[in-house]
Design an enzyme around this catalytic site. Structure first.
Site, PDB file in Angstrom:
ATOM      1  CG  HIS A  65      -1.863  -1.174   1.211  1.00 50.08           C
ATOM      2  ND1 HIS A  65      -2.061  -1.997   2.294  1.00 50.08           N
ATOM      3  CD2 HIS A  65      -2.655  -1.651   0.212  1.00 50.08           C
ATOM      4  CE1 HIS A  65      -2.950  -2.935   1.970  1.00 50.08           C
ATOM      5  NE2 HIS A  65      -3.316  -2.746   0.708  1.00 50.08           N
ATOM      6  CD  GLU A  99      -1.923  -3.946   9.025  1.00 45.31           C
ATOM      7  OE1 GLU A  99      -1.601  -2.751   9.193  1.00 45.31           O
ATOM      8  OE2 GLU A  99      -2.388  -4.392   7.955  1.00 45.31           O
ATOM      9  CD  GLU A 111      -0.368   0.276   4.414  1.00 46.34           C
ATOM     10  OE1 GLU A 111      -1.591   0.152   4.421  1.00 46.34           O
ATOM     11  OE2 GLU A 111       0.425  -0.688   4.426  1.00 46.34           O
ATOM     12  CG  HIS A 141       0.679  -4.024   5.229  1.00 48.84           C
ATOM     13  ND1 HIS A 141      -0.040  -3.617   4.142  1.00 48.84           N
ATOM     14  CD2 HIS A 141       1.294  -5.174   4.876  1.00 48.84           C
ATOM     15  CE1 HIS A 141       0.121  -4.494   3.154  1.00 48.84           C
ATOM     16  NE2 HIS A 141       0.924  -5.453   3.576  1.00 48.84           N
TER      17      HIS A 141
HETATM   18 ZN   LIG Z   1      -1.355  -2.065   4.130  1.00 52.67          ZN
END
Ligand SMILES: [Zn+2]
Length: 336
Positions: free
Chosen positions: A59, A215, A62, A151
């Site tokens: 992404h 994450e 990020e 992420h």
């Molecule tokens: Zn992500």
């Protein structure tokens, strides 16, 4: 510093390096494989048999994980970090990174395990290329294979740092890997129980790696990541890269919270309504009986599970995709 240590700069500028291969002072070979892709290889005498894939920027907005990989690469290129592992650094979606956006046309992290073949455009091509790069990297026999896909999340979280552990039929989740994640600062792990179309699921399922989506906090622009604390992860990654992880690590999950997926909330139509505040945090608890969402044809998503929590709620996804995951507490019983 060697020019190839500046992979992030090259990627953001959309430039190809003049020299594709460079050697550090102590014989570590850096090889540019394509846009946002760089292989690092220790001298043979020092190689410890670990193949480590580190990816970020799947992404594009990020930035904290992208900056973390950038720091590790700088350290390697300067000779401050001396790898014993073979490493593949990947920046997932260069075009989205340049724009500072999550994606350009569609989410790359919904295009793995064959999905890219049913799609087209820049992200479908990139997912195909990322699979090819990962498959080629993880093609050497008899080596340990580890993949961390890094992420940050769209929203805040009641549990700041957590991992998602993919699933494959007949394969058990590894206690040793969970111990490693705990040492890297992860507070919770979601043990998945179904196939998935994210990058880590591809490398876990198809390439036999131990793979995780990590994450690390909330997504913010470049240079504004003071609120995302990756110190423990960064320290652990350096140990993994240099082969200096504590050997006699007690096999302790040390308060690591485990969850399993109860249900995936699938958005079927444009009438899908999610009954949560726009700023709801990941891991928010939901009471039994709560109407979480409704959709066409009187579809209702009502909470039936004790201890249920929501992660990744996103009513804006395309129809047919996951608009959230309902999770429940799990035990360590099924670990290998
Ligand atoms: Zn992500």
């Amino acid at each position: 510093m060697l020019a190839l240590g500046k992979l992030l700069e090259l990627t953001l500028a959309g430039r190809e390096p003049a020299e594709k291969t460079q050697l550090t002072v102590d014989g570590v070979r850096m090889r540019w494989l394509g846009e946002g892709a760089l292989e690092v290889r220790a001298p043979e005498a020092r190689d410890n048999g670990l193949d480590l894939l580190l990816s970020a920027g799947i992404h594009g907005n990020e930035t904290a994980p992208i900056e973390l990989l950038d720091r590790l690469l700088h350290d390697i290129a300067r000779g401050d970090l001396k790898p014993r592992a073979r490493i593949l650094f990947l920046f997932g979606n260069p075009e989205a990174m340049r724009r500072g956006e999550r994606f350009v046309e569609q989410d790359v992290n919904r295009l793995f395990n064959g999905r890219h073949q049913m799609s087209s455009g820049v992200e479908a091509l990139r997912a195909c290329e990322l699979e090819r790069l990962a498959a080629s990297f993880f093609s050497l026999p008899q080596r340990e294979r580890l993949h961390y896909d890094l992420h940050t999340a769209i929203r805040g979280s009641k549990i700041e740092q957590f991992a998602l552990y993919p699933w494959k039929d007949g394969r058990q989740h590894s206690r040793r890997q969970l111990t490693r994640l705990r040492a890297a600062g992860m507070e919770a792990v979601l043990l998945q129980n179904k196939p998935s179309i994210v990058f880590s699921a591809y490398t876990y399922d198809q390439l036999g790696a131990e793979s995780f989506t990590l994450e690390l906090g909330k997504a913010r622009p470049f240079g504004q990541n003071q609120g995302v604390n990756v110190e423990r992860l960064e320290a652990r990654l350096k140990h993994i890269i240099e082969g200096t992880e504590p050997a006699a690590e007690e096999d302790g999950l040390d308060g690591l919270k485990l969850f399993s997926v109860a249900r995936e909330i699938i958005k079927h139509s444009d009438s899908f309504q999610l009954h949560l505040p726009a700023d709801v945090e990941n891991f928010s608890e939901l009471d039994v009986g709560y109407l979480l969402a409704d959709d066409i044809a009187q579809t209702r998503w009502v909470i039936e599970e004790q201890g249920a929590r929501i992660i990744f709620p996103n009513p804006k996804v395309k129809n047919g995709l996951r608009a959230g995951i309902l999770i429940v507490p799990a035990t360590a019983d099924g670990l290998a």
